[in-house]
Design a protein around this motif. Sequence first.
Motif, PDB file in Angstrom:
ATOM      1  N   PRO A 177       0.831  -1.206   0.000  1.00  0.00           N
ATOM      2  CA  PRO A 177       0.000   0.000   0.000  1.00  0.00           C
ATOM      3  C   PRO A 177       0.866   1.257   0.000  1.00  0.00           C
ATOM      4  O   PRO A 177       1.982   1.258   0.507  1.00  0.00           O
ATOM      5  CB  PRO A 177      -0.824  -0.124   1.285  1.00  0.00           C
ATOM      6  CG  PRO A 177      -0.086  -1.086   2.137  1.00  0.00           C
ATOM      7  CD  PRO A 177       0.673  -1.987   1.229  1.00  0.00           C
ATOM      8  N   ALA A 178       0.332   2.338  -0.573  1.00  0.00           N
ATOM      9  CA  ALA A 178       1.061   3.604  -0.653  1.00  0.00           C
ATOM     10  C   ALA A 178       1.342   4.190   0.722  1.00  0.00           C
ATOM     11  O   ALA A 178       2.263   4.991   0.887  1.00  0.00           O
ATOM     12  CB  ALA A 178       0.275   4.601  -1.503  1.00  0.00           C
ATOM     13  N   ALA A 179       0.565   3.804   1.720  1.00  0.00           N
ATOM     14  CA  ALA A 179       0.771   4.245   3.102  1.00  0.00           C
ATOM     15  C   ALA A 179       0.342   3.113   4.024  1.00  0.00           C
ATOM     16  O   ALA A 179      -0.537   2.322   3.668  1.00  0.00           O
ATOM     17  CB  ALA A 179      -0.026   5.503   3.392  1.00  0.00           C
ATOM     18  N   THR A 180       0.953   3.051   5.196  1.00  0.00           N
ATOM     19  CA  THR A 180       0.593   1.977   6.128  1.00  0.00           C
ATOM     20  C   THR A 180      -0.826   2.134   6.630  1.00  0.00           C
ATOM     21  O   THR A 180      -1.491   1.164   6.944  1.00  0.00           O
ATOM     22  CB  THR A 180       1.536   1.928   7.341  1.00  0.00           C
ATOM     23  OG1 THR A 180       1.419   3.148   8.081  1.00  0.00           O
ATOM     24  CG2 THR A 180       2.966   1.682   6.925  1.00  0.00           C
ATOM     25  N   GLY A 181      -1.307   3.369   6.722  1.00  0.00           N
ATOM     26  CA  GLY A 181      -2.623   3.595   7.306  1.00  0.00           C
ATOM     27  C   GLY A 181      -2.582   3.257   8.787  1.00  0.00           C
ATOM     28  O   GLY A 181      -1.548   3.389   9.448  1.00  0.00           O
ATOM     29  N   ALA A 182      -3.705   2.783   9.307  1.00  0.00           N
ATOM     30  CA  ALA A 182      -3.788   2.443  10.733  1.00  0.00           C
ATOM     31  C   ALA A 182      -2.784   1.341  11.068  1.00  0.00           C
ATOM     32  O   ALA A 182      -2.653   0.361  10.345  1.00  0.00           O
ATOM     33  CB  ALA A 182      -5.197   1.998  11.076  1.00  0.00           C
ATOM     34  N   GLN A 183      -2.071   1.532  12.173  1.00  0.00           N
ATOM     35  CA  GLN A 183      -1.074   0.568  12.639  1.00  0.00           C
ATOM     36  C   GLN A 183      -1.574  -0.057  13.930  1.00  0.00           C
ATOM     37  O   GLN A 183      -1.867   0.645  14.888  1.00  0.00           O
ATOM     38  CB  GLN A 183       0.270   1.257  12.861  1.00  0.00           C
ATOM     39  CG  GLN A 183       0.827   1.885  11.599  1.00  0.00           C
ATOM     40  CD  GLN A 183       2.060   2.738  11.848  1.00  0.00           C
ATOM     41  OE1 GLN A 183       2.535   2.884  12.977  1.00  0.00           O
ATOM     42  NE2 GLN A 183       2.601   3.314  10.786  1.00  0.00           N
ATOM     43  N   THR A 184      -1.659  -1.388  13.931  1.00  0.00           N
ATOM     44  CA  THR A 184      -2.108  -2.109  15.117  1.00  0.00           C
ATOM     45  C   THR A 184      -0.888  -2.604  15.880  1.00  0.00           C
ATOM     46  O   THR A 184      -0.129  -3.445  15.390  1.00  0.00           O
ATOM     47  CB  THR A 184      -3.005  -3.299  14.725  1.00  0.00           C
ATOM     48  OG1 THR A 184      -4.118  -2.805  13.972  1.00  0.00           O
ATOM     49  CG2 THR A 184      -3.502  -4.033  15.965  1.00  0.00           C
ATOM     50  N   THR A 185      -0.685  -2.055  17.063  1.00  0.00           N
ATOM     51  CA  THR A 185       0.481  -2.418  17.869  1.00  0.00           C
ATOM     52  C   THR A 185       0.494  -3.917  18.149  1.00  0.00           C
ATOM     53  O   THR A 185      -0.534  -4.520  18.410  1.00  0.00           O
ATOM     54  CB  THR A 185       0.420  -1.647  19.209  1.00  0.00           C
ATOM     55  OG1 THR A 185       0.434  -0.249  18.923  1.00  0.00           O
ATOM     56  CG2 THR A 185       1.594  -1.990  20.101  1.00  0.00           C
ATOM     57  N   ALA A 186       1.687  -4.511  18.053  1.00  0.00           N
ATOM     58  CA  ALA A 186       1.847  -5.948  18.273  1.00  0.00           C
ATOM     59  C   ALA A 186       3.014  -6.182  19.223  1.00  0.00           C
ATOM     60  O   ALA A 186       4.004  -5.455  19.186  1.00  0.00           O
ATOM     61  CB  ALA A 186       2.083  -6.667  16.949  1.00  0.00           C
ATOM     62  N   ALA A 187       2.895  -7.207  20.045  1.00  0.00           N
ATOM     63  CA  ALA A 187       3.986  -7.589  20.951  1.00  0.00           C
ATOM     64  C   ALA A 187       4.962  -8.483  20.200  1.00  0.00           C
ATOM     65  O   ALA A 187       5.320  -9.561  20.646  1.00  0.00           O
ATOM     66  CB  ALA A 187       3.434  -8.280  22.182  1.00  0.00           C
ATOM     67  N   LYS A 188       5.354  -8.039  19.024  1.00  0.00           N
ATOM     68  CA  LYS A 188       6.336  -8.782  18.222  1.00  0.00           C
ATOM     69  C   LYS A 188       7.067  -7.805  17.323  1.00  0.00           C
ATOM     70  O   LYS A 188       6.456  -6.948  16.699  1.00  0.00           O
ATOM     71  CB  LYS A 188       5.675  -9.901  17.430  1.00  0.00           C
ATOM     72  CG  LYS A 188       4.437  -9.523  16.647  1.00  0.00           C
ATOM     73  CD  LYS A 188       3.761 -10.772  16.093  1.00  0.00           C
ATOM     74  CE  LYS A 188       2.404 -10.450  15.514  1.00  0.00           C
ATOM     75  NZ  LYS A 188       1.685 -11.647  15.090  1.00  0.00           N
ATOM     76  N   VAL A 189       8.393  -7.944  17.312  1.00  0.00           N
ATOM     77  CA  VAL A 189       9.261  -7.079  16.529  1.00  0.00           C
ATOM     78  C   VAL A 189      10.179  -7.979  15.706  1.00  0.00           C
ATOM     79  O   VAL A 189      11.161  -8.503  16.213  1.00  0.00           O
ATOM     80  CB  VAL A 189      10.103  -6.156  17.433  1.00  0.00           C
ATOM     81  CG1 VAL A 189      10.954  -5.216  16.577  1.00  0.00           C
ATOM     82  CG2 VAL A 189       9.218  -5.364  18.376  1.00  0.00           C
ATOM     83  N   PRO A 190       9.856  -8.188  14.427  1.00  0.00           N
ATOM     84  CA  PRO A 190      10.719  -9.043  13.616  1.00  0.00           C
ATOM     85  C   PRO A 190      12.088  -8.409  13.403  1.00  0.00           C
ATOM     86  O   PRO A 190      12.212  -7.181  13.286  1.00  0.00           O
ATOM     87  CB  PRO A 190       9.957  -9.176  12.286  1.00  0.00           C
ATOM     88  CG  PRO A 190       9.043  -8.015  12.248  1.00  0.00           C
ATOM     89  CD  PRO A 190       8.721  -7.663  13.676  1.00  0.00           C
ATOM     90  N   LEU A 191      13.112  -9.253  13.381  1.00  0.00           N
ATOM     91  CA  LEU A 191      14.467  -8.794  13.063  1.00  0.00           C
ATOM     92  C   LEU A 191      14.502  -8.397  11.598  1.00  0.00           C
ATOM     93  O   LEU A 191      14.082  -9.153  10.725  1.00  0.00           O
ATOM     94  CB  LEU A 191      15.485  -9.909  13.319  1.00  0.00           C
ATOM     95  CG  LEU A 191      16.916  -9.642  12.835  1.00  0.00           C
ATOM     96  CD1 LEU A 191      17.560  -8.522  13.638  1.00  0.00           C
ATOM     97  CD2 LEU A 191      17.749 -10.925  12.923  1.00  0.00           C
ATOM     98  N   VAL A 192      14.998  -7.196  11.317  1.00  0.00           N
ATOM     99  CA  VAL A 192      15.173  -6.765   9.932  1.00  0.00           C
ATOM    100  C   VAL A 192      16.599  -6.271   9.767  1.00  0.00           C
ATOM    101  O   VAL A 192      17.147  -5.619  10.659  1.00  0.00           O
ATOM    102  CB  VAL A 192      14.140  -5.678   9.519  1.00  0.00           C
ATOM    103  CG1 VAL A 192      14.273  -4.440  10.367  1.00  0.00           C
ATOM    104  CG2 VAL A 192      14.268  -5.332   8.055  1.00  0.00           C
ATOM    105  N   VAL A 193      17.202  -6.647   8.651  1.00  0.00           N
ATOM    106  CA  VAL A 193      18.533  -6.188   8.314  1.00  0.00           C
ATOM    107  C   VAL A 193      18.428  -5.373   7.034  1.00  0.00           C
ATOM    108  O   VAL A 193      17.904  -5.844   6.030  1.00  0.00           O
ATOM    109  CB  VAL A 193      19.514  -7.367   8.125  1.00  0.00           C
ATOM    110  CG1 VAL A 193      20.908  -6.862   7.740  1.00  0.00           C
ATOM    111  CG2 VAL A 193      19.592  -8.216   9.382  1.00  0.00           C
ATOM    112  N   VAL A 194      18.915  -4.150   7.102  1.00  0.00           N
ATOM    113  CA  VAL A 194      18.864  -3.229   5.970  1.00  0.00           C
ATOM    114  C   VAL A 194      20.291  -3.087   5.444  1.00  0.00           C
ATOM    115  O   VAL A 194      21.229  -2.901   6.211  1.00  0.00           O
ATOM    116  CB  VAL A 194      18.313  -1.859   6.430  1.00  0.00           C
ATOM    117  CG1 VAL A 194      18.494  -0.808   5.369  1.00  0.00           C
ATOM    118  CG2 VAL A 194      16.853  -1.992   6.808  1.00  0.00           C
ATOM    119  N   SER A 195      20.443  -3.194   4.141  1.00  0.00           N
ATOM    120  CA  SER A 195      21.770  -2.999   3.548  1.00  0.00           C
ATOM    121  C   SER A 195      21.619  -2.284   2.224  1.00  0.00           C
ATOM    122  O   SER A 195      20.519  -2.025   1.759  1.00  0.00           O
ATOM    123  CB  SER A 195      22.473  -4.344   3.358  1.00  0.00           C
ATOM    124  OG  SER A 195      21.717  -5.210   2.531  1.00  0.00           O
TER     125      SER A 195
END
Length: 195
Positions: A177-195
């Motif tokens: 989507p062009a924007a995330t819109g509403a964000q539903t908070t979650a008790a989970k944070v996936p590991l992301v690696v940016v390069s």
Amino acid sequence: MTVHGRYTGVLADSPAFDDPFNALPGVDRDAAFVRTNIPVWAASADLAAPASGVAIGARIWLARGDLVTNLAFTSGDTAGVTYTHWWHALYDPDGKLLAQTADQAAAGWAADTTKRLALAKPVPIKSAGWYIAATMSAAATVQTLTGAAPLASTATVHIGSKAAGFTFGAGLGAAAPAATGAQTTAAKVPLVVVS
């Protein structure tokens, strides 16, 4: 030896200032741009998968001058089954889409596997901030993700703070989507690696 000790580059560009955003043992941060949203040792949970067609996002600090070309997420102990679409995407701090990877369509994603995908175009970071890296899978079984499962899942751990992990969208397909819109908070944070 210089007045700055052993570091011979421009002091403001020293990777020492990037900690803990580059917590990947063995990576020479002077030779390669790489950032993580959480230290790799903190990715100790097999996060429950979001619903099919729902994106999961994680905030990641990016500095002015960074050039983001790839996003990587790692599946947990559950592999995905019968995919129709899946992709990664990068959003700005306000939740506006900056770039997406190609839709991986029916390609598989095995358990305990990192999927590093190139964005459709490199994204130069013009101002420092908490950007959003997201991944979405539409499948009969959505893969779990490796990451952290904080007990404090609300966005109000401090006045003005935002959730580190959240879900957004429903029934998503080939295009982010062009924007995330509403964000539903979650008790989970996936590991992301940016390069």
